[in-house]
Write a protein that holds these residues in place. Structure first.
Motif, PDB file in Angstrom:
ATOM      1  N   UNK A 130      41.708   7.647  49.848  1.00 40.88           N
ATOM      2  CA  UNK A 130      40.907   7.035  48.787  1.00 40.88           C
ATOM      3  C   UNK A 130      40.382   5.714  49.327  1.00 40.88           C
ATOM      4  N   UNK A 131      39.079   5.547  49.465  1.00 36.77           N
ATOM      5  CA  UNK A 131      38.539   4.297  50.011  1.00 36.77           C
ATOM      6  C   UNK A 131      38.753   3.124  49.072  1.00 36.77           C
ATOM      7  N   UNK A 132      38.565   1.938  49.636  1.00 38.16           N
ATOM      8  CA  UNK A 132      38.815   0.694  48.902  1.00 38.16           C
ATOM      9  C   UNK A 132      37.981   0.608  47.633  1.00 38.16           C
ATOM     10  N   UNK A 133      36.720   1.029  47.695  1.00 32.87           N
ATOM     11  CA  UNK A 133      35.837   0.922  46.530  1.00 32.87           C
ATOM     12  C   UNK A 133      36.347   1.755  45.362  1.00 32.87           C
ATOM     13  N   UNK A 134      36.875   2.947  45.658  1.00 32.62           N
ATOM     14  CA  UNK A 134      37.419   3.790  44.590  1.00 32.62           C
ATOM     15  C   UNK A 134      38.715   3.223  44.039  1.00 32.62           C
ATOM     16  N   UNK A 135      39.560   2.673  44.930  1.00 31.06           N
ATOM     17  CA  UNK A 135      40.799   2.046  44.465  1.00 31.06           C
ATOM     18  C   UNK A 135      40.479   0.877  43.542  1.00 31.06           C
ATOM     19  N   UNK A 136      39.460   0.114  43.906  1.00 30.67           N
ATOM     20  CA  UNK A 136      39.043  -1.016  43.076  1.00 30.67           C
ATOM     21  C   UNK A 136      38.502  -0.532  41.735  1.00 30.67           C
ATOM     22  N   UNK A 137      37.796   0.601  41.744  1.00 26.09           N
ATOM     23  CA  UNK A 137      37.204   1.134  40.518  1.00 26.09           C
ATOM     24  C   UNK A 137      38.274   1.616  39.531  1.00 26.09           C
ATOM     25  N   UNK A 138      39.467   1.913  40.022  1.00 29.06           N
ATOM     26  CA  UNK A 138      40.526   2.472  39.169  1.00 29.06           C
ATOM     27  C   UNK A 138      41.196   1.431  38.279  1.00 29.06           C
ATOM     28  N   UNK A 139      40.705   0.191  38.281  1.00 25.10           N
ATOM     29  CA  UNK A 139      41.406  -0.867  37.562  1.00 25.10           C
ATOM     30  C   UNK A 139      41.535  -0.571  36.060  1.00 25.10           C
ATOM     31  N   UNK A 140      40.539   0.096  35.464  1.00 21.90           N
ATOM     32  CA  UNK A 140      40.612   0.414  34.032  1.00 21.90           C
ATOM     33  C   UNK A 140      41.744   1.396  33.746  1.00 21.90           C
ATOM     34  N   UNK A 141      41.892   2.381  34.634  1.00 21.09           N
ATOM     35  CA  UNK A 141      42.948   3.367  34.446  1.00 21.09           C
ATOM     36  C   UNK A 141      44.321   2.756  34.723  1.00 21.09           C
ATOM     37  N   UNK A 142      44.381   1.794  35.643  1.00 20.49           N
ATOM     38  CA  UNK A 142      45.642   1.120  35.944  1.00 20.49           C
ATOM     39  C   UNK A 142      46.121   0.329  34.736  1.00 20.49           C
ATOM     40  N   UNK A 143      45.208  -0.328  34.049  1.00 22.75           N
ATOM     41  CA  UNK A 143      45.576  -1.084  32.849  1.00 22.75           C
ATOM     42  C   UNK A 143      46.105  -0.134  31.771  1.00 22.75           C
ATOM     43  N   UNK A 144      45.429   1.003  31.592  1.00 26.06           N
ATOM     44  CA  UNK A 144      45.893   1.987  30.610  1.00 26.06           C
ATOM     45  C   UNK A 144      47.249   2.552  31.002  1.00 26.06           C
ATOM     46  N   UNK A 145      47.408   2.890  32.291  1.00 25.82           N
ATOM     47  CA  UNK A 145      48.676   3.441  32.768  1.00 25.82           C
ATOM     48  C   UNK A 145      49.807   2.425  32.634  1.00 25.82           C
ATOM     49  N   UNK A 146      49.544   1.163  32.944  1.00 20.99           N
ATOM     50  CA  UNK A 146      50.563   0.130  32.847  1.00 20.99           C
ATOM     51  C   UNK A 146      51.002  -0.060  31.401  1.00 20.99           C
ATOM     52  N   UNK A 147      50.079   0.066  30.466  1.00 18.21           N
ATOM     53  CA  UNK A 147      50.423  -0.051  29.050  1.00 18.21           C
ATOM     54  C   UNK A 147      51.316   1.103  28.605  1.00 18.21           C
ATOM     55  N   UNK A 148      50.981   2.315  29.055  1.00 19.60           N
ATOM     56  CA  UNK A 148      51.777   3.494  28.691  1.00 19.60           C
ATOM     57  C   UNK A 148      53.175   3.402  29.308  1.00 19.60           C
TER      58      UNK A 148
END
Length: 244
Positions: free
Chosen positions: A188-206
């Motif tokens: 997974x390239x850096x740009x895609x990892x950076x793009x995942x920030x919205x899902x990381x916030x949702x996952x961290x909340x869950x």
């Protein structure tokens, strides 16, 4: 920039013969086994100290055993896991030295830095679980049934319970390491990892709601913030790799 082409085309010219490599592997395995036995034996000698540390989050709970030898077997398990835990950095080091003898100094330094970061993160996860996550979870379960059930716990089941917390939290704290590995291997390239920030916030909340089953919102928010910080740390680490 550090050259990591060996990750994609791991063909390394070795001067040793096949038989010499077998001998080298055997010697490294013997070293690891001897060190493991030494650390497991030392842990068993100090097992009562380790037990007192493990019991600290639930000092007011009385433990029992289902069978006459349950506690005895549990002490062996504690000594074994503790010995393997402290042997693991040496196992990783021996593994890297054996597989990648042709690495340059900069590459070796970076990989060792990655391993050191992984170990530090694991110790931080242990501290986080021990002082925050486990006491919060246990207090929730105690308060949930305090008027109905008297809390007598099996020590073996308690040990397995907190080991699961240590293991799962340890994996979660390896998020930055996983991010770096995904980048290095071009999974997974850096740009895609950076793009995942919205899902990381949702996952961290869950995960914050699941792993901290407490009615205290501050604990859940704190756990979610820890996950977001780990994700951000991984992004910074990847960025430093790209500019070196």
């Amino acid at each position: 920039m550090i050259n990591f082409n060996f990750l994609h085309n791991p063909i390394i010219i070795l001067k040793l013969t096949f038989f010499e490599h077998i001998i080298e592997l055997y010697e490294r395995l013997v070293f690891i086994i001897k060190l493991s036995i030494l650390l497991i034996g030392f842990s068993f000698l100090k097992v009562y100290k380790l037990i007192s540390i493990l019991k600290y989050p639930v000092q007011n709970i009385k433990f029992f055993q289902f069978s006459p030898n349950e506690y005895f077997i549990t002490t062996f398990k504690i000594a074994f896991y503790n010995g393997i835990f402290f042997t693991s950095p040496f196992i990783i080091g021996q593994f890297i030295i054996f597989l990648f003898p042709g690495l340059k100094k900069k590459e070796i330094f970076f990989i060792l830095l990655l391993i050191l970061s992984s170990i530090i993160l694991f110790f931080l996860s242990f501290i986080f679980s021990y002082y925050i996550l486990i006491p919060t979870t246990i207090n929730f379960f105690l308060n949930y049934n305090e008027t109905i059930i008297e809390p007598f716990w099996s020590f073996n089941q308690y040990f397995e319970f907190i080991c699961n917390f240590f293991f799962n939290t340890g994996l979660i704290f390896q998020i930055p390491i996983f991010q770096v590995i995904l980048e290095l291997f071009n999974i997974i390239p850096f740009t895609q990892i950076l793009y995942l920030w919205k899902y990381i916030i949702l996952l961290s909340t869950i995960l914050g709601a699941i792993l901290t089953p407490s009615t205290d919102p501050l604990t859940q928010i704190f756990f979610s913030l820890v996950l977001i910080i780990l994700y951000s740390f991984g992004l910074i680490f990847i960025y430093l790799i790209r500019i070196i």
